[in-house]
Write a protein that holds these residues in place. Structure first.
Motif, PDB file in Angstrom:
ATOM      1  N   PHE A  64      48.287  -3.226 -27.023  1.00 37.37           N
ATOM      2  CA  PHE A  64      48.581  -2.867 -28.091  1.00 37.37           C
ATOM      3  C   PHE A  64      49.302  -1.260 -28.101  1.00 37.37           C
ATOM      4  CE2 PHE A  64      48.520  -2.299 -32.785  1.00 37.37           C
ATOM      5  CZ  PHE A  64      48.834  -3.196 -33.344  1.00 37.37           C
ATOM      6  N   ILE A  65      48.648  -0.355 -27.649  1.00 36.14           N
ATOM      7  CA  ILE A  65      49.109   0.903 -27.547  1.00 36.14           C
ATOM      8  C   ILE A  65      50.446   1.032 -26.666  1.00 36.14           C
ATOM      9  CG2 ILE A  65      48.566   3.318 -26.732  1.00 36.14           C
ATOM     10  CD1 ILE A  65      45.748   2.851 -27.803  1.00 36.14           C
ATOM     11  N   ILE A  66      50.158   0.225 -25.606  1.00 29.40           N
ATOM     12  CA  ILE A  66      51.653   0.335 -24.875  1.00 29.40           C
ATOM     13  C   ILE A  66      52.885  -0.266 -25.475  1.00 29.40           C
ATOM     14  CG2 ILE A  66      52.605  -0.658 -22.733  1.00 29.40           C
ATOM     15  CD1 ILE A  66      49.941  -0.284 -21.321  1.00 29.40           C
ATOM     16  N   ASN A  67      52.353  -1.536 -26.155  1.00 28.37           N
ATOM     17  CA  ASN A  67      53.508  -2.113 -27.060  1.00 28.37           C
ATOM     18  C   ASN A  67      54.185  -1.162 -27.980  1.00 28.37           C
ATOM     19  OD1 ASN A  67      53.639  -4.422 -25.948  1.00 28.37           O
ATOM     20  ND2 ASN A  67      52.017  -5.349 -26.680  1.00 28.37           N
ATOM     21  N   MET A  68      53.286  -0.491 -28.689  1.00 35.69           N
ATOM     22  CA  MET A  68      53.978   0.418 -29.783  1.00 35.69           C
ATOM     23  C   MET A  68      54.495   1.759 -29.133  1.00 35.69           C
ATOM     24  SD  MET A  68      51.062   0.552 -32.877  1.00 35.69           S
ATOM     25  CE  MET A  68      50.013   1.802 -31.953  1.00 35.69           C
ATOM     26  N   ILE A  69      54.207   2.180 -28.152  1.00 39.29           N
ATOM     27  CA  ILE A  69      54.819   3.322 -27.716  1.00 39.29           C
ATOM     28  C   ILE A  69      56.035   2.938 -26.607  1.00 39.29           C
ATOM     29  CG2 ILE A  69      54.626   5.291 -25.833  1.00 39.29           C
ATOM     30  CD1 ILE A  69      51.631   5.216 -26.274  1.00 39.29           C
ATOM     31  N   LEU A  70      56.040   2.059 -26.025  1.00 37.80           N
ATOM     32  CA  LEU A  70      57.376   1.671 -25.262  1.00 37.80           C
ATOM     33  C   LEU A  70      58.284   0.614 -25.982  1.00 37.80           C
ATOM     34  CD1 LEU A  70      55.819   1.594 -21.770  1.00 37.80           C
ATOM     35  CD2 LEU A  70      56.743   3.533 -22.813  1.00 37.80           C
ATOM     36  N   ARG A  71      57.762  -0.056 -26.930  1.00 37.46           N
ATOM     37  CA  ARG A  71      58.306  -0.867 -27.632  1.00 37.46           C
ATOM     38  C   ARG A  71      58.782  -2.063 -26.807  1.00 37.46           C
ATOM     39  NH1 ARG A  71      59.965   0.121 -32.709  1.00 37.46           N
ATOM     40  NH2 ARG A  71      61.653  -1.464 -32.730  1.00 37.46           N
ATOM     41  N   THR A  72      57.806  -2.670 -26.061  1.00 36.09           N
ATOM     42  CA  THR A  72      58.213  -3.845 -25.192  1.00 36.09           C
ATOM     43  C   THR A  72      56.930  -4.929 -25.556  1.00 36.09           C
ATOM     44  OG1 THR A  72      56.661  -2.952 -23.463  1.00 36.09           O
ATOM     45  CG2 THR A  72      59.078  -2.267 -23.349  1.00 36.09           C
ATOM     46  N   THR A  73      57.420  -5.807 -25.451  1.00 35.37           N
ATOM     47  CA  THR A  73      56.213  -7.063 -25.604  1.00 35.37           C
ATOM     48  C   THR A  73      55.376  -7.349 -24.628  1.00 35.37           C
ATOM     49  OG1 THR A  73      57.732  -7.781 -27.473  1.00 35.37           O
ATOM     50  CG2 THR A  73      56.092  -9.319 -26.888  1.00 35.37           C
ATOM     51  N   TRP A  74      56.041  -7.856 -23.490  1.00 34.05           N
ATOM     52  CA  TRP A  74      55.167  -8.444 -22.455  1.00 34.05           C
ATOM     53  C   TRP A  74      54.876  -7.527 -21.327  1.00 34.05           C
ATOM     54  CZ3 TRP A  74      52.723 -12.138 -24.768  1.00 34.05           C
ATOM     55  CH2 TRP A  74      53.167 -12.684 -25.688  1.00 34.05           C
ATOM     56  N   LEU A  75      55.147  -6.116 -21.384  1.00 32.39           N
ATOM     57  CA  LEU A  75      55.188  -5.420 -20.117  1.00 32.39           C
ATOM     58  C   LEU A  75      53.463  -5.120 -19.787  1.00 32.39           C
ATOM     59  CD1 LEU A  75      56.201  -3.293 -18.127  1.00 32.39           C
ATOM     60  CD2 LEU A  75      55.868  -1.519 -19.931  1.00 32.39           C
ATOM     61  N   PRO A  76      52.513  -5.046 -20.788  1.00 29.01           N
ATOM     62  CA  PRO A  76      51.184  -5.101 -20.555  1.00 29.01           C
ATOM     63  C   PRO A  76      50.721  -6.156 -19.828  1.00 29.01           C
ATOM     64  CG  PRO A  76      51.387  -4.361 -22.798  1.00 29.01           C
ATOM     65  CD  PRO A  76      52.645  -4.855 -22.378  1.00 29.01           C
ATOM     66  N   VAL A  77      50.951  -7.407 -19.839  1.00 26.07           N
ATOM     67  CA  VAL A  77      50.721  -8.606 -19.100  1.00 26.07           C
ATOM     68  C   VAL A  77      50.962  -8.282 -17.761  1.00 26.07           C
ATOM     69  CG1 VAL A  77      50.848 -10.788 -18.922  1.00 26.07           C
ATOM     70  CG2 VAL A  77      50.884  -9.989 -21.142  1.00 26.07           C
ATOM     71  N   VAL A  78      52.348  -7.735 -17.527  1.00 20.92           N
ATOM     72  CA  VAL A  78      52.797  -7.682 -16.131  1.00 20.92           C
ATOM     73  C   VAL A  78      51.909  -6.403 -15.695  1.00 20.92           C
ATOM     74  CG1 VAL A  78      54.737  -6.832 -14.817  1.00 20.92           C
ATOM     75  CG2 VAL A  78      55.023  -8.442 -16.762  1.00 20.92           C
ATOM     76  N   ILE A  79      51.770  -5.457 -16.236  1.00 15.56           N
ATOM     77  CA  ILE A  79      50.808  -4.431 -15.721  1.00 15.56           C
ATOM     78  C   ILE A  79      49.549  -5.036 -15.308  1.00 15.56           C
ATOM     79  CG2 ILE A  79      49.884  -2.018 -16.373  1.00 15.56           C
ATOM     80  CD1 ILE A  79      52.342  -1.640 -17.884  1.00 15.56           C
ATOM     81  N   ALA A  80      49.005  -5.857 -16.209  1.00 15.62           N
ATOM     82  CA  ALA A  80      47.630  -6.224 -15.918  1.00 15.62           C
ATOM     83  C   ALA A  80      47.419  -7.099 -14.801  1.00 15.62           C
ATOM     84  CB  ALA A  80      47.116  -6.847 -17.275  1.00 15.62           C
ATOM     85  N   PHE A  81      48.247  -7.848 -14.578  1.00 18.56           N
ATOM     86  CA  PHE A  81      48.660  -8.750 -13.280  1.00 18.56           C
ATOM     87  C   PHE A  81      48.818  -7.825 -12.127  1.00 18.56           C
ATOM     88  CE2 PHE A  81      49.362 -12.630 -15.754  1.00 18.56           C
ATOM     89  CZ  PHE A  81      48.447 -13.396 -15.165  1.00 18.56           C
ATOM     90  N   GLY A  82      49.584  -6.757 -12.288  1.00 14.81           N
ATOM     91  CA  GLY A  82      49.762  -5.963 -11.001  1.00 14.81           C
ATOM     92  C   GLY A  82      48.756  -5.113 -10.616  1.00 14.81           C
ATOM     93  N   VAL A  83      47.889  -4.592 -11.568  1.00 14.12           N
ATOM     94  CA  VAL A  83      46.685  -3.935 -11.343  1.00 14.12           C
ATOM     95  C   VAL A  83      45.569  -4.678 -10.758  1.00 14.12           C
ATOM     96  CG1 VAL A  83      44.849  -2.632 -12.518  1.00 14.12           C
ATOM     97  CG2 VAL A  83      47.092  -1.933 -13.106  1.00 14.12           C
ATOM     98  N   ILE A  84      45.326  -5.959 -11.302  1.00 12.81           N
ATOM     99  CA  ILE A  84      44.478  -6.673 -10.711  1.00 12.81           C
ATOM    100  C   ILE A  84      44.818  -7.459  -9.460  1.00 12.81           C
ATOM    101  CG2 ILE A  84      43.524  -9.222 -10.823  1.00 12.81           C
ATOM    102  CD1 ILE A  84      43.385  -8.630 -14.133  1.00 12.81           C
TER     103      ILE A  84
END
Length: 86
Positions: free
Chosen positions: A22-42
């Motif tokens: 939620f914080i990443i979405n508010m700051i960067l104004r992207t919608t699905w970037l946190p999902v991509v980041i989560a998959f990448g980190v895992i």
């Protein structure tokens, strides 16, 4: 792993991923970037450490991914309803 630890881990990973997404979405104004980041980190952590996750680990990580997906869906819904800061 104790069943209580398992349940607390599920809730913790879900809420943590939702909040960070939620914080990443508010700051960067992207919608699905946190999902991509989560998959990448895992995937990156599993490959780097050469770990084969067990069933419990997969379930906990899946709830973390679900939390980041729900954060993207929430931001998208708020934008459609006219909240400009999102």
């Amino acid at each position: 792993m104790n069943i209580l630890q398992f349940l607390v881990s599920i809730v913790l990973f879900t809420v943590l991923a939702f909040g960070i997404g939620f914080i990443i979405n508010m700051i960067l104004r992207t919608t699905w970037l946190p999902v991509v980041i989560a998959f990448g980190v895992i995937i990156g952590a599993l490959v780097y450490n050469k770990i084969v996750p067990g069933l419990v680990d997969i379930i906990i990580l899946a709830f973390g991914i679900a939390g980041s997906v729900v954060s993207g869906w929430t931001i998208q819904t708020l934008r459609k309803k006219g909240y400009r800061m999102f």
